[in-house]
Motif scaffolding. Sequence first.
Motif, mmCIF file in Angstrom:
data_model
loop_
_atom_site.group_PDB
_atom_site.id
_atom_site.type_symbol
_atom_site.label_atom_id
_atom_site.label_comp_id
_atom_site.label_asym_id
_atom_site.label_seq_id
_atom_site.Cartn_x
_atom_site.Cartn_y
_atom_site.Cartn_z
ATOM 1 N N VAL A 125 0.853 -1.183 -0.046
ATOM 2 C CA VAL A 125 0.329 0.071 -0.072
ATOM 3 C C VAL A 125 1.337 1.175 -0.280
ATOM 4 C CG1 VAL A 125 -1.531 1.330 0.812
ATOM 5 C CG2 VAL A 125 -2.263 -1.230 1.371
ATOM 6 N N SER A 126 2.241 0.997 1.124
ATOM 7 C CA SER A 126 3.213 2.341 1.124
ATOM 8 C C SER A 126 3.473 2.447 -0.449
ATOM 9 C CB SER A 126 3.986 2.292 2.255
ATOM 10 O OG SER A 126 2.860 2.203 3.588
ATOM 11 N N ARG A 127 3.807 1.690 -0.982
ATOM 12 C CA ARG A 127 5.033 1.929 -2.579
ATOM 13 C C ARG A 127 3.476 1.868 -3.373
ATOM 14 N NH1 ARG A 127 5.554 -3.394 -3.353
ATOM 15 N NH2 ARG A 127 4.513 -3.581 -5.177
ATOM 16 N N ARG A 128 2.397 1.352 -3.520
ATOM 17 C CA ARG A 128 1.472 2.308 -4.625
ATOM 18 C C ARG A 128 1.411 2.912 -4.352
ATOM 19 N NH1 ARG A 128 -2.645 -3.075 -3.934
ATOM 20 N NH2 ARG A 128 -0.661 -4.506 -4.947
ATOM 21 N N LEU A 129 0.957 3.989 -3.320
ATOM 22 C CA LEU A 129 0.065 5.247 -3.028
ATOM 23 C C LEU A 129 1.813 6.093 -3.310
ATOM 24 C CD1 LEU A 129 -1.249 7.581 -1.939
ATOM 25 C CD2 LEU A 129 0.090 6.826 0.391
ATOM 26 N N LYS A 130 3.422 5.660 -3.182
ATOM 27 C CA LYS A 130 4.089 6.747 -3.319
ATOM 28 C C LYS A 130 4.575 6.810 -4.440
ATOM 29 C CE LYS A 130 9.329 6.834 -2.571
ATOM 30 N NZ LYS A 130 10.365 6.404 -1.452
ATOM 31 N N GLU A 131 4.491 5.568 -5.123
ATOM 32 C CA GLU A 131 4.478 5.426 -7.403
ATOM 33 C C GLU A 131 3.702 6.616 -7.416
ATOM 34 O OE1 GLU A 131 3.635 1.660 -7.830
ATOM 35 O OE2 GLU A 131 6.213 1.198 -7.180
ATOM 36 N N LEU A 132 2.666 6.641 -6.549
ATOM 37 C CA LEU A 132 1.062 7.221 -7.538
ATOM 38 C C LEU A 132 1.446 8.948 -7.249
ATOM 39 C CD1 LEU A 132 -1.763 7.583 -8.786
ATOM 40 C CD2 LEU A 132 -2.190 7.624 -6.227
ATOM 41 N N GLU A 133 2.010 9.416 -5.998
ATOM 42 C CA GLU A 133 2.243 10.948 -5.990
ATOM 43 C C GLU A 133 3.610 10.922 -7.121
ATOM 44 O OE1 GLU A 133 0.904 11.295 -1.218
ATOM 45 O OE2 GLU A 133 2.558 10.598 -1.348
ATOM 46 N N SER A 134 4.406 9.741 -6.995
ATOM 47 C CA SER A 134 5.427 10.423 -8.295
ATOM 48 C C SER A 134 5.199 10.409 -9.125
ATOM 49 C CB SER A 134 6.266 9.040 -8.099
ATOM 50 O OG SER A 134 7.446 9.573 -9.094
ATOM 51 N N SER A 135 4.495 9.713 -9.721
ATOM 52 C CA SER A 135 4.077 10.170 -11.686
ATOM 53 C C SER A 135 2.960 10.682 -11.751
ATOM 54 C CB SER A 135 2.863 8.331 -11.710
ATOM 55 O OG SER A 135 1.843 8.604 -10.636
ATOM 56 N N LEU A 136 2.263 11.754 -10.449
ATOM 57 C CA LEU A 136 1.953 12.615 -10.363
ATOM 58 C C LEU A 136 2.362 14.218 -10.598
ATOM 59 C CD1 LEU A 136 -1.976 11.419 -8.661
ATOM 60 C CD2 LEU A 136 -1.411 11.836 -11.822
ATOM 61 N N GLY A 137 2.869 13.804 -9.858
ATOM 62 C CA GLY A 137 3.545 14.868 -9.477
ATOM 63 C C GLY A 137 3.733 16.168 -8.358
ATOM 64 N N VAL A 138 2.702 15.784 -7.583
ATOM 65 C CA VAL A 138 1.970 16.449 -6.150
ATOM 66 C C VAL A 138 1.752 15.158 -5.100
ATOM 67 C CG1 VAL A 138 0.416 17.577 -8.049
ATOM 68 C CG2 VAL A 138 -0.224 15.009 -7.254
ATOM 69 N N GLN A 139 1.830 15.241 -3.889
ATOM 70 C CA GLN A 139 1.128 15.229 -2.502
ATOM 71 C C GLN A 139 -0.022 14.933 -2.776
ATOM 72 O OE1 GLN A 139 3.091 16.521 1.161
ATOM 73 N NE2 GLN A 139 2.409 15.236 2.127
ATOM 74 N N LEU A 140 -0.349 13.845 -2.526
ATOM 75 C CA LEU A 140 -1.915 13.203 -2.651
ATOM 76 C C LEU A 140 -2.690 13.289 -1.102
ATOM 77 C CD1 LEU A 140 -2.600 10.521 -5.448
ATOM 78 C CD2 LEU A 140 -3.245 13.217 -5.377
ATOM 79 N N ILE A 141 -1.985 12.861 -0.065
ATOM 80 C CA ILE A 141 -1.952 12.859 1.243
ATOM 81 C C ILE A 141 -0.853 13.205 2.236
ATOM 82 C CG2 ILE A 141 -2.849 11.260 3.132
ATOM 83 C CD1 ILE A 141 -3.799 9.201 1.088
ATOM 84 N N GLN A 142 -1.439 13.510 3.172
ATOM 85 C CA GLN A 142 -0.387 14.630 4.026
ATOM 86 C C GLN A 142 0.039 13.631 5.321
ATOM 87 O OE1 GLN A 142 -1.654 18.297 5.284
ATOM 88 N NE2 GLN A 142 -0.465 19.587 3.761
ATOM 89 N N ARG A 143 0.797 13.097 4.977
ATOM 90 C CA ARG A 143 1.035 11.903 6.618
ATOM 91 C C ARG A 143 1.851 12.501 7.636
ATOM 92 N NH1 ARG A 143 1.710 10.122 1.175
ATOM 93 N NH2 ARG A 143 3.664 10.501 1.597
ATOM 94 N N THR A 144 1.568 12.112 8.883
ATOM 95 C CA THR A 144 2.054 11.975 10.325
ATOM 96 C C THR A 144 2.319 10.864 10.972
ATOM 97 O OG1 THR A 144 -0.571 12.865 11.679
ATOM 98 C CG2 THR A 144 1.125 14.728 10.627
ATOM 99 N N THR A 145 2.543 10.944 12.164
ATOM 100 C CA THR A 145 3.111 9.688 13.528
ATOM 101 C C THR A 145 1.875 9.267 13.827
ATOM 102 O OG1 THR A 145 2.764 11.079 14.376
ATOM 103 C CG2 THR A 145 5.255 9.736 14.050
ATOM 104 N N ARG A 146 0.576 10.053 13.389
ATOM 105 C CA ARG A 146 -0.958 9.479 13.885
ATOM 106 C C ARG A 146 -2.274 9.456 12.960
ATOM 107 N NH1 ARG A 146 -1.556 12.127 20.147
ATOM 108 N NH2 ARG A 146 -2.000 10.217 20.939
ATOM 109 N N LYS A 147 -2.507 10.925 12.044
ATOM 110 C CA LYS A 147 -3.114 10.646 11.140
ATOM 111 C C LYS A 147 -2.443 10.832 9.549
ATOM 112 C CE LYS A 147 -6.188 13.025 14.872
ATOM 113 N NZ LYS A 147 -7.586 14.096 14.351
ATOM 114 N N MET A 148 -3.795 10.861 8.672
ATOM 115 C CA MET A 148 -3.354 10.982 7.607
ATOM 116 C C MET A 148 -4.964 12.532 6.944
ATOM 117 S SD MET A 148 -2.765 7.414 5.959
ATOM 118 C CE MET A 148 -4.432 7.422 5.378
ATOM 119 N N HIS A 149 -4.103 13.206 6.009
ATOM 120 C CA HIS A 149 -5.195 13.794 5.802
ATOM 121 C C HIS A 149 -4.709 14.307 3.985
ATOM 122 C CE1 HIS A 149 -6.178 15.475 10.151
ATOM 123 N NE2 HIS A 149 -5.169 15.662 10.098
ATOM 124 N N LEU A 150 -6.268 14.701 3.837
ATOM 125 C CA LEU A 150 -5.936 14.669 1.794
ATOM 126 C C LEU A 150 -5.480 16.119 1.236
ATOM 127 C CD1 LEU A 150 -8.968 12.650 0.732
ATOM 128 C CD2 LEU A 150 -7.039 12.344 0.042
#
Length: 309
Positions: free
Chosen positions: A33-58
């Motif tokens: 899951v982590s790898r696919r999200l990273k690959e998707l954001e890399s291919s789009l050139g944008v950050q889709l999700i902001q990740r912290t140690t406790r929460k995730m935000h679009l």
Amino acid sequence: MNEFSQIKTFVALVESGSISKAAEKMDVAVSAVSRRLKELESSLGVQLIQRTTRKMHLTEVGERFYQRCGKLLDDFEEAKQEASNAATSLSGTLKIATPLSFGVAHLSPAIAAFMHLHPEVKIDLDMSDRRVDLVEEGIDLAIRIGTLEDSSLMARKLALVRHVVCASPEFLTQYGTPNKPEDLARMPALCYGNLSQPDIWYFRDQENNTGSIKVPLRMRSTNGDALVEAAVAGLGILCEPSFIVHGAVKRGVLTPVLTDYQWYAMNIYAVYPHTKHVPARVRAFIDFLASYFGDEPYWEQFLEKGTVN
């Protein structure tokens, strides 16, 4: 399929709220899951999700991308359903908006009949006289009566709307029966408030000449049923669509007048957003309504043939 799996993973991640739950839902490793999200954001050139140690935000871009991807996956699932001849057993939620009076009296029975034919279809029905934004509010289909203003929408005519000028027998005894539109200028009138000029009534005579008459407004309402009740109580004369007044006319508590004139000119339409792929349940429901109401809807049959054109 790599990009498609990335999109499916992204949507599952947003809807699950965590990487571990998304991995469990998709039956894959957390690392996948982590790898696919990273690959998707890399291919789009944008950050889709902001990740912290406790929460995730679009992110703002992520939110827009999620809405489009969710629609993409829904369309894909429906395309698979159609490809496997599942159109005969429609499913999913159909979001419908309709004017209140028409919805209560006429669309509700049609919806019930449609749902009996397609028991897997769910209905989300908004009944009000406000003008909804189909795209903004995620509405699949709306019933519109009158002139269509939004050219970006697709539309199909379902039925002709004839208007009827009518009043209670007691009112006509008191004020007299009008013989020509000009006679209405001396009669207190009950007017529909959602029109731009509620106290201006438009007509066409048998020679196809058009005209209008300004009536003395006694009561204005945005609900046609409320105006019918006021007319039955003898408070004024009314010009309303036949689908609203037909019950009162059939009971004899309202009497049509000036039936040699055509009042207004409106149609009932089914409107829906312009998309490349119209869901099968939307197409099926529109076809059903066109057949259900027919060329001459049942609420028109109470009028004597040839009296209201």
